[in-house]
Design a protein around this motif. Structure first.
Motif, mmCIF file in Angstrom:
data_model
loop_
_atom_site.group_PDB
_atom_site.id
_atom_site.type_symbol
_atom_site.label_atom_id
_atom_site.label_comp_id
_atom_site.label_asym_id
_atom_site.label_seq_id
_atom_site.Cartn_x
_atom_site.Cartn_y
_atom_site.Cartn_z
ATOM 1 N N VAL A 13 42.675 46.821 37.293
ATOM 2 C CA VAL A 13 41.687 47.920 37.308
ATOM 3 C C VAL A 13 40.282 47.368 37.100
ATOM 4 N N GLY A 14 40.158 46.410 36.172
ATOM 5 C CA GLY A 14 38.847 45.814 35.917
ATOM 6 C C GLY A 14 38.279 45.140 37.153
ATOM 7 N N TYR A 15 39.144 44.440 37.892
ATOM 8 C CA TYR A 15 38.687 43.748 39.101
ATOM 9 C C TYR A 15 38.214 44.730 40.167
ATOM 10 N N PHE A 16 39.029 45.742 40.464
ATOM 11 C CA PHE A 16 38.667 46.684 41.523
ATOM 12 C C PHE A 16 37.472 47.559 41.128
ATOM 13 N N THR A 17 37.375 47.891 39.845
ATOM 14 C CA THR A 17 36.222 48.670 39.386
ATOM 15 C C THR A 17 34.951 47.840 39.477
ATOM 16 N N TYR A 18 35.055 46.561 39.088
ATOM 17 C CA TYR A 18 33.905 45.662 39.205
ATOM 18 C C TYR A 18 33.482 45.511 40.667
#
Length: 261
Positions: A77-82
């Motif tokens: 989630v952190g990767y795609f949100t970033y």
């Protein structure tokens, strides 16, 4: 594959995530940062798949196994949100917290039998738990965004884009949270003959969902900014009680949701 091999996957994954979280501030070639995050996610996913096959059941039963999924979903989630919002701190936060949960599993390994009790042998098992953990990861990211916005408020420089990020992540995370509750209710009907019993876990899940619903209502009605922002950390504390804290309450000893320590 068993928990004995966990270290061989956990350390490379953490190296990738920590490197990505540090390089995102210094490296101008974003493909390197993204490549490291993806590599870490892939390595971790490989262990989860191997453990699933080795145990002959989904690794979702114990607190340690849910921490495994939380690390995976938080990094993902952190990767795609970033990638969408371009906030560097978000990548660093997700990498760091994912690594913290991995370390907890390294220093406190949880190895259990390959069998599930009859109540857990249901096709609702995987989607119910997976959807919940995914919502926890998203709502955790929203909480950090709220804390950063509180700091911005103190400095009198609110970030409108950060509000958009918070709202979108909360809406999606809240949707998954409610979906998890609905799946749990249907599963409970099949397993125990009733949709809802006000079990401690169910009660706190209801309180948690109410907390996020209050935040959404306050945002739509444009309540006082500081009060609204504080609702996300408060709601996340309720979420942590639901996930982990409720297991240590005296009433939890008779809970139908406590299967193992």
């Amino acid at each position: 594959m068993t928990w004995d091999e966990f270290l061989w996957f956990a350390i490379p994954a953490m190296i990738c995530w920590i490197s990505a979280g540090a390089l995102v501030y210094k490296c101008k070639k974003t493909f390197i940062v993204e490549g490291l995050m993806i590599a870490g996610i892939a390595i971790f996913a490989a262990f989860i798949i191997g453990l699933w096959i080795g145990q002959e059941r989904p690794p979702l039963r114990t607190t340690g196994e849910t921490r495994l999924w939380y690390s995976f979903f938080l990094a993902t989630v952190g990767y795609f949100t970033y990638k969408h919002w371009k906030y560097k701190w978000l990548l660093s936060f997700s990498s760091l917290v994912a690594c913290v949960f991995v370390c907890v599993n390294i220093f406190k390994p949880e190895i259990h039998s390959t069998n599930l009790m009859p109540a857990l042998q249901s096709y609702w098992f995987v989607p119910h738990v997976t959807v919940y953990i995914l919502s926890y990861a998203m709502l955790g990211a929203a909480t950090i965004a709220a804390i950063i916005q509180l700091v911005n408020l103190k400095k009198d420089r609110l970030d409108d884009n950060l509000y958009k990020l918070m709202d979108n992540v909360v809406y999606i995370g809240f949707g998954f949270l409610i979906l998890g509750m609905l799946m749990g209710a249907v599963w409970a009907k099949e397993a125990w003959g009733h949709y809802w019993s006000w079990d401690p876990k169910e009660t706190w899940a209801f309180i948690t969902s109410a907390g996020y619903l209050v935040y959404i209502h306050m945002r739509l009605q444009k309540y006082h900014v500081k009060f609204v922002l504080w609702m996300l950390p408060i709601a996340f504390v309720l979420l942590m009680i639901t996930w982990i804290g409720v297991n240590y309450l005296p009433a939890a000893q008779n809970s139908i949701h406590v299967y193992s320590n």
